[in-house]
Design a protein around this motif. Structure first.
Motif, PDB file in Angstrom:
ATOM      1  N   GLY A  25       0.819  -1.207   0.000  1.00 34.49           N
ATOM      2  CA  GLY A  25       0.000   0.000   0.000  1.00 34.49           C
ATOM      3  C   GLY A  25       0.845   1.246   0.000  1.00 34.49           C
ATOM      4  O   GLY A  25       2.068   1.186   0.155  1.00 34.49           O
ATOM      5  N   SER A  26       0.195   2.377  -0.151  1.00 32.25           N
ATOM      6  CA  SER A  26       0.939   3.644  -0.206  1.00 32.25           C
ATOM      7  C   SER A  26       0.126   4.763   0.436  1.00 32.25           C
ATOM      8  O   SER A  26      -0.012   5.843  -0.119  1.00 32.25           O
ATOM      9  CB  SER A  26       1.271   3.992  -1.661  1.00 32.25           C
ATOM     10  OG  SER A  26       0.089   4.062  -2.439  1.00 32.25           O
ATOM     11  N   SER A  27      -0.417   4.477   1.619  1.00 29.04           N
ATOM     12  CA  SER A  27      -1.259   5.466   2.286  1.00 29.04           C
ATOM     13  C   SER A  27      -0.457   6.516   3.043  1.00 29.04           C
ATOM     14  O   SER A  27      -1.003   7.500   3.528  1.00 29.04           O
ATOM     15  CB  SER A  27      -2.216   4.752   3.259  1.00 29.04           C
ATOM     16  OG  SER A  27      -1.482   3.964   4.182  1.00 29.04           O
ATOM     17  N   ASN A  28       0.851   6.312   3.165  1.00 24.50           N
ATOM     18  CA  ASN A  28       1.708   7.251   3.878  1.00 24.50           C
ATOM     19  C   ASN A  28       2.931   7.565   3.031  1.00 24.50           C
ATOM     20  O   ASN A  28       3.303   6.805   2.137  1.00 24.50           O
ATOM     21  CB  ASN A  28       2.158   6.656   5.218  1.00 24.50           C
ATOM     22  CG  ASN A  28       1.004   6.367   6.151  1.00 24.50           C
ATOM     23  OD1 ASN A  28       0.636   7.183   6.975  1.00 24.50           O
ATOM     24  ND2 ASN A  28       0.416   5.179   6.011  1.00 24.50           N
ATOM     25  N   SER A  29       3.570   8.681   3.351  1.00 23.15           N
ATOM     26  CA  SER A  29       4.758   9.083   2.597  1.00 23.15           C
ATOM     27  C   SER A  29       5.760   9.735   3.536  1.00 23.15           C
ATOM     28  O   SER A  29       5.388  10.518   4.421  1.00 23.15           O
ATOM     29  CB  SER A  29       4.376  10.054   1.479  1.00 23.15           C
ATOM     30  OG  SER A  29       5.532  10.491   0.790  1.00 23.15           O
ATOM     31  N   LEU A  30       7.030   9.387   3.374  1.00 25.50           N
ATOM     32  CA  LEU A  30       8.104   9.990   4.149  1.00 25.50           C
ATOM     33  C   LEU A  30       9.306  10.171   3.240  1.00 25.50           C
ATOM     34  O   LEU A  30       9.820   9.198   2.677  1.00 25.50           O
ATOM     35  CB  LEU A  30       8.476   9.104   5.352  1.00 25.50           C
ATOM     36  CG  LEU A  30       9.570   9.638   6.286  1.00 25.50           C
ATOM     37  CD1 LEU A  30       9.087  10.910   6.983  1.00 25.50           C
ATOM     38  CD2 LEU A  30       9.957   8.580   7.317  1.00 25.50           C
ATOM     39  N   PHE A  31       9.728  11.437   3.078  1.00 21.70           N
ATOM     40  CA  PHE A  31      10.854  11.760   2.194  1.00 21.70           C
ATOM     41  C   PHE A  31      10.650  11.178   0.793  1.00 21.70           C
ATOM     42  O   PHE A  31      11.589  10.689   0.164  1.00 21.70           O
ATOM     43  CB  PHE A  31      12.172  11.256   2.786  1.00 21.70           C
ATOM     44  CG  PHE A  31      12.488  11.812   4.147  1.00 21.70           C
ATOM     45  CD1 PHE A  31      12.596  13.184   4.352  1.00 21.70           C
ATOM     46  CD2 PHE A  31      12.632  10.958   5.224  1.00 21.70           C
ATOM     47  CE1 PHE A  31      12.879  13.693   5.618  1.00 21.70           C
ATOM     48  CE2 PHE A  31      12.915  11.459   6.490  1.00 21.70           C
ATOM     49  CZ  PHE A  31      13.034  12.828   6.697  1.00 21.70           C
ATOM     50  N   GLY A  32       9.399  11.208   0.356  1.00 22.41           N
ATOM     51  CA  GLY A  32       9.091  10.748  -0.997  1.00 22.41           C
ATOM     52  C   GLY A  32       8.903   9.248  -1.123  1.00 22.41           C
ATOM     53  O   GLY A  32       8.603   8.755  -2.206  1.00 22.41           O
ATOM     54  N   VAL A  33       9.081   8.505  -0.023  1.00 24.01           N
ATOM     55  CA  VAL A  33       8.907   7.051  -0.047  1.00 24.01           C
ATOM     56  C   VAL A  33       7.489   6.717   0.408  1.00 24.01           C
ATOM     57  O   VAL A  33       7.047   7.132   1.481  1.00 24.01           O
ATOM     58  CB  VAL A  33       9.924   6.345   0.875  1.00 24.01           C
ATOM     59  CG1 VAL A  33       9.688   4.842   0.869  1.00 24.01           C
ATOM     60  CG2 VAL A  33      11.348   6.670   0.432  1.00 24.01           C
TER      61      VAL A  33
END
Length: 254
Positions: A197-205
């Protein structure tokens, strides 16, 4: 892949760990039912399953009768299933129709229960973990193969799917090797979070909410000595009891 004979060298303060798992599970479920927009509660809830998975691995080392251990979990899973789907609102349209038709009819009740297993509660996942560990310990590799196929086939219906079962196997395999265990588990959890999944993002990840399960690792790998004891019956009964309490609260707040 079975645990070596060097004994448990991760945190053996399982009474403390179980209490943490219970608290974080309640926070997760309360968040899911009453505060679905409050992500922090779901983040805290990610701590629960890795601890439960680890405690299952420890239990499989300590238990004198793994068959009775598995049976206890199975009975609790079967009993907890109805309250689980009702409390956490996993009622399918087919289940709603059967409820309207009347569950006093044994056939309707059986159909309702069968359909509820589309959302099998977490105890079924733990049961598969116990059975897989048992088959490997006893070198019953045909059984291991059958269980592996079953886990993959049912992965979409059981909580955390095959990855949840794999987590228990990793904990058990390296339970006497802290460094190796940590590296495997940290890598596995990170991979899990980055690929589901991709529900969160940190430093573009981009990563899934499940990535926060990494927060459980310090509790599992850093020894504590609280000596807290939890009665076995209390640990087992807490799962259906907290679900019943959540459902009761939803009725009161209507």
């Amino acid at each position: 892949m079975t645990a070596a004979r060097g004994g448990i060298r991760l945190n053996t303060d399982t009474g403390f760990l179980k209490i943490i798992a219970m608290i974080t599970m309640v926070i997760d479920h309360v968040g899911a039912v009453f505060y679905p927009g409050l992500t922090v509660m779901r983040i805290i809830g990610r701590i629960a399953f890795p601890i439960y998975a680890y405690c299952i691995a420890v239990g499989c080392v300590y238990t004198r009768n793994i068959a009775k251990y598995a049976l206890r979990v199975l009975v609790l899973a079967v009993v907890s299933q109805p309250i689980y789907v009702i409390a956490l609102r996993h009622i399918t349209p087919a289940m709603s129709e059967l409820m309207q038709a009347g569950l006093m009819n044994p056939l309707n009740l059986l159909k309702w229960y069968g359909d509820s297993l589309r959302y099998a509660n977490i105890l079924f996942t733990l049961l598969f973990g116990i059975l897989m560990i048992w088959s490997l310990k006893e070198k019953k590799y045909v059984v291991t193969g059958v269980l592996t196929l079953a886990v993959f086939q049912l992965s979409g219906f059981i909580n955390y799917g095959w990855r949840g079962v794999a987590m228990m196997l990793i904990f058990h395999a390296f339970i006497d090797r802290p460094t190796t265990s940590f590296l495997w588990m940290a890598g596995f959890m990170t991979w899990w979070g980055l690929t589901t999944g991709s529900s969160n993002s940190l430093f573009g990840v981009q990563f899934a909410l499940q990535t926060y399960a990494l927060l459980a690792l310090p509790l599992i790998y850093i020894p504590t000595k609280t000596q807290w004891k939890l009665p076995k019956w209390a640990f087992y009964l807490f799962y259906p009891a907290h679900l019943a309490a959540i459902y009761g609260a939803t009725l009161l707040l209507r």
